[in-house]
Design a protein around this motif. Structure first.
Motif, PDB file in Angstrom:
ATOM      1  N   THR A 304      -3.747   5.634   5.184  1.00 56.61           N
ATOM      2  CA  THR A 304      -2.571   4.875   4.762  1.00 56.61           C
ATOM      3  C   THR A 304      -2.976   4.093   3.525  1.00 56.61           C
ATOM      4  OG1 THR A 304      -0.788   3.410   5.479  1.00 56.61           O
ATOM      5  CG2 THR A 304      -3.017   2.796   6.133  1.00 56.61           C
ATOM      6  N   THR A 305      -2.023   3.433   2.899  1.00 50.84           N
ATOM      7  CA  THR A 305      -2.337   2.700   1.678  1.00 50.84           C
ATOM      8  C   THR A 305      -2.529   1.219   1.972  1.00 50.84           C
ATOM      9  OG1 THR A 305      -0.036   2.174   1.147  1.00 50.84           O
ATOM     10  CG2 THR A 305      -0.888   4.309   0.382  1.00 50.84           C
ATOM     11  N   SER A 306      -3.292   0.562   1.130  1.00 48.46           N
ATOM     12  CA  SER A 306      -3.521  -0.867   1.280  1.00 48.46           C
ATOM     13  C   SER A 306      -2.199  -1.628   1.167  1.00 48.46           C
ATOM     14  CB  SER A 306      -4.502  -1.356   0.211  1.00 48.46           C
ATOM     15  OG  SER A 306      -4.719  -2.734   0.323  1.00 48.46           O
ATOM     16  N   LYS A 307      -1.349  -1.175   0.264  1.00 46.47           N
ATOM     17  CA  LYS A 307      -0.046  -1.817   0.060  1.00 46.47           C
ATOM     18  C   LYS A 307       0.805  -1.736   1.331  1.00 46.47           C
ATOM     19  CE  LYS A 307       4.011  -1.630  -3.037  1.00 46.47           C
ATOM     20  NZ  LYS A 307       5.052  -1.212  -2.086  1.00 46.47           N
ATOM     21  N   TYR A 308       0.856  -0.556   1.950  1.00 49.46           N
ATOM     22  CA  TYR A 308       1.648  -0.368   3.159  1.00 49.46           C
ATOM     23  C   TYR A 308       1.092  -1.205   4.311  1.00 49.46           C
ATOM     24  CZ  TYR A 308       4.162   1.991   6.940  1.00 49.46           C
ATOM     25  OH  TYR A 308       4.953   2.253   8.025  1.00 49.46           O
ATOM     26  N   TYR A 309      -0.244  -1.237   4.416  1.00 49.55           N
ATOM     27  CA  TYR A 309      -0.867  -2.016   5.491  1.00 49.55           C
ATOM     28  C   TYR A 309      -0.549  -3.506   5.334  1.00 49.55           C
ATOM     29  CZ  TYR A 309      -4.344  -4.288   8.402  1.00 49.55           C
ATOM     30  OH  TYR A 309      -4.951  -5.089   9.327  1.00 49.55           O
ATOM     31  N   LYS A 310      -0.669  -4.018   4.124  1.00 46.57           N
ATOM     32  CA  LYS A 310      -0.406  -5.442   3.892  1.00 46.57           C
ATOM     33  C   LYS A 310       1.052  -5.790   4.167  1.00 46.57           C
ATOM     34  CE  LYS A 310      -4.138  -6.162   0.549  1.00 46.57           C
ATOM     35  NZ  LYS A 310      -4.490  -6.407  -0.872  1.00 46.57           N
ATOM     36  N   GLU A 311       1.951  -4.865   3.805  1.00 46.94           N
ATOM     37  CA  GLU A 311       3.374  -5.094   4.077  1.00 46.94           C
ATOM     38  C   GLU A 311       3.622  -5.242   5.577  1.00 46.94           C
ATOM     39  OE1 GLU A 311       5.510  -1.870   2.384  1.00 46.94           O
ATOM     40  OE2 GLU A 311       5.310  -2.576   0.297  1.00 46.94           O
ATOM     41  N   LYS A 312       3.052  -4.336   6.351  1.00 48.75           N
ATOM     42  CA  LYS A 312       3.245  -4.357   7.794  1.00 48.75           C
ATOM     43  C   LYS A 312       2.515  -5.542   8.433  1.00 48.75           C
ATOM     44  CE  LYS A 312       5.961  -0.921   7.802  1.00 48.75           C
ATOM     45  NZ  LYS A 312       7.406  -1.232   7.970  1.00 48.75           N
ATOM     46  N   HIS A 313       1.388  -5.894   7.871  1.00 45.44           N
ATOM     47  CA  HIS A 313       0.628  -7.036   8.391  1.00 45.44           C
ATOM     48  C   HIS A 313       1.465  -8.309   8.270  1.00 45.44           C
ATOM     49  CE1 HIS A 313      -2.527 -10.093   8.788  1.00 45.44           C
ATOM     50  NE2 HIS A 313      -3.214  -9.166   9.424  1.00 45.44           N
ATOM     51  N   GLU A 314       2.165  -8.470   7.164  1.00 46.57           N
ATOM     52  CA  GLU A 314       3.008  -9.645   6.952  1.00 46.57           C
ATOM     53  C   GLU A 314       4.129  -9.703   7.981  1.00 46.57           C
ATOM     54  OE1 GLU A 314       2.806 -12.227   4.776  1.00 46.57           O
ATOM     55  OE2 GLU A 314       0.821 -11.433   4.267  1.00 46.57           O
ATOM     56  N   VAL A 315       4.665  -8.536   8.337  1.00 48.27           N
ATOM     57  CA  VAL A 315       5.808  -8.468   9.249  1.00 48.27           C
ATOM     58  C   VAL A 315       5.375  -8.618  10.708  1.00 48.27           C
ATOM     59  CG1 VAL A 315       7.688  -7.011  10.101  1.00 48.27           C
ATOM     60  CG2 VAL A 315       7.131  -7.039   7.659  1.00 48.27           C
ATOM     61  N   TRP A 316       4.284  -7.947  11.086  1.00 48.25           N
ATOM     62  CA  TRP A 316       3.893  -7.863  12.495  1.00 48.25           C
ATOM     63  C   TRP A 316       2.902  -8.925  12.932  1.00 48.25           C
ATOM     64  CZ3 TRP A 316       2.727  -1.885  12.171  1.00 48.25           C
ATOM     65  CH2 TRP A 316       3.944  -1.206  12.003  1.00 48.25           C
ATOM     66  N   ASN A 317       2.212  -9.533  12.018  1.00 46.41           N
ATOM     67  CA  ASN A 317       1.156 -10.472  12.391  1.00 46.41           C
ATOM     68  C   ASN A 317       1.652 -11.910  12.278  1.00 46.41           C
ATOM     69  OD1 ASN A 317      -1.581 -10.944  13.209  1.00 46.41           O
ATOM     70  ND2 ASN A 317      -1.989 -11.701  11.154  1.00 46.41           N
ATOM     71  N   LYS A 318       2.589 -12.256  13.148  1.00 48.01           N
ATOM     72  CA  LYS A 318       3.157 -13.603  13.123  1.00 48.01           C
ATOM     73  C   LYS A 318       3.004 -14.254  14.491  1.00 48.01           C
ATOM     74  CE  LYS A 318       6.571 -12.642   9.523  1.00 48.01           C
ATOM     75  NZ  LYS A 318       5.877 -13.416   8.509  1.00 48.01           N
TER      76      LYS A 318
END
Length: 383
Positions: A304-318
């Motif tokens: 996967t891409t770093s950009k995609y991972y960071k996007e999902k991390h922002e959404v799911w890691n709350k």
């Protein structure tokens, strides 16, 4: 009040007690009702406190009267290293609740050692060591085999899975506690300067899958012999934190199993690096981790891409860093077992049943009132 009614204390002990819990003078004034002039007199040694004042200070500083009556400040072990990814001005500065959580974990460990000694159980020496140069795949594979972690996959309930992983880690001679970490954005901590290494996991506001990842991240710290107070941030630049994150990911999601999975193979064949949440959840159910942990492993293998991972991390890691809400009120028995762990609680009841300790000692070891003991035993045995 006559001077003879005052209690002679070392003013340096009073200063130490306040500073050891990161409290300001203004905070103490607010909590105790002792005015600032009087507090300054007590801390300068100009005046001595009376018994009521000393009791108020002891309660505020979470210390016993005996501690405040010491002839000089005791030498306490330092907090683990601050490994959070935060603004530099906050490094090393912690809320009193964090300091108390670490202090409690150390106290629990000393009680655990006492219970083991009472039962004639030898203290297991932690068997693994590594450096950040050590092969993560190699040591993760060895620990998976030694602990037979695959058998945990046979369980279905995530809370049971968490308990099983904790028991596996405890079998290595590690004390594991679930602590109330409501401040400082901490997910967990590890302590390596005690006779038994300690892992603390954030108790409230976390899913079992997140706690499992934290458990193995902190186990990574124990293996490296580098304790820390951690937030498990993906933004970390620390080689130690990166190693511990990668170790937790590898031990929970072994590379060989991940890459041979049919879902992963289909994405790799299609050169598709944008994953659907549905497929990530399917993979997470197989490995008993959260979707974000799967995505972290996929990123490691450039699937996967770093950009995609960071996007999902922002959404799911709350995660929630406040106190967890329970509409039914507190369940003291459940909290006690979660906090100290089943192994600790079982040892305490065993010592009581064999008349090695009395009911008051049992209450002290469990840290609960006598009235909560029957319910705690019932819940312990209900598993």
């Amino acid at each position: 009040m006559a001077e003879k009614d005052k209690i002679s204390v070392n003013n340096e002990v009073l200063i130490w007690a306040r500073e050891s819990i990161a409290q300001t003078k203004n905070y103490v004034v607010e909590k105790t009702g002792i005015n600032i002039r009087r507090l300054n007199q007590l801390e300068s040694g100009e005046k001595h406190p009376d018994l009521d004042e000393l009791k108020l200070l002891a309660k505020t500083y979470k210390r016993t009267l005996a501690i405040l009556l010491l002839l000089e400040p005791p030498k306490e072990k330092l907090l683990p290293k601050d490994r959070r990814t935060i603004d530099s001005k906050e490094i090393g500065n912690f809320h009193e609740k964090t300091i108390l959580a670490v202090r409690k974990a150390r106290a629990f460990t000393q009680s655990l050692i006492e219970l083991k000694n009472e039962a004639g159980i030898s203290i297991t020496k932690f068997p693994y060591s590594a450096t950040t140069e050590t092969s993560i795949a190699g040591i993760a594979q060895k620990i998976r085999f030694d602990l037979n972690l695959n058998e945990v996959r046979e369980l279905d309930n995530m809370n049971d899975i968490l308990d099983a992983y904790i028991e596996k880690v405890e079998s290595l001679g590690v004390a594991v506690f679930q602590m109330s970490l409501t401040q400082d954005k901490l997910r967990g901590f590890s302590i390596v300067d005690e006779e038994i290494p300690i892992i603390g996991i954030k108790r409230g506001g976390e899913k079992p899958t997140s706690k499992i990842f934290t458990l193995f991240h902190e186990l990574g710290h124990v293996i490296l012999n580098t304790g820390g107070l951690c937030d498990l941030s993906i933004k970390t630049v620390s080689e130690i934190e990166k190693w511990c994150n990668a170790f937790a990911a590898e031990i929970l999601v072994p590379t060989a199993e991940l890459l041979s999975n049919q879902i992963v193979e289909s994405y790799r064949s299609a050169k598709n690096k944008i994953w659907s949440k549905k497929d990530l959840i399917k993979l997470s159910n197989i490995f008993h981790v959260g979707p974000l942990a799967i995505l972290r492993s996929l990123l490691t293998h450039k699937l996967t891409t770093s950009k995609y991972y960071k996007e999902k991390h922002e959404v799911w890691n709350k995660p929630s860093f406040g106190l967890s809400k329970n509409p039914e009120g507190r369940n003291i028995a459940k909290e006690t077992i979660k906090e100290k762990g089943r192994s600790y609680i079982s040892l305490a009841f065993s010592a009581y049943d064999k008349n090695r300790i009395d009911i008051k000692d049992l209450s002290d070891f469990l840290g609960i009132k006598l009235s909560y003991i029957p319910k705690t035993r019932e819940l312990l045995n209900s598993r």
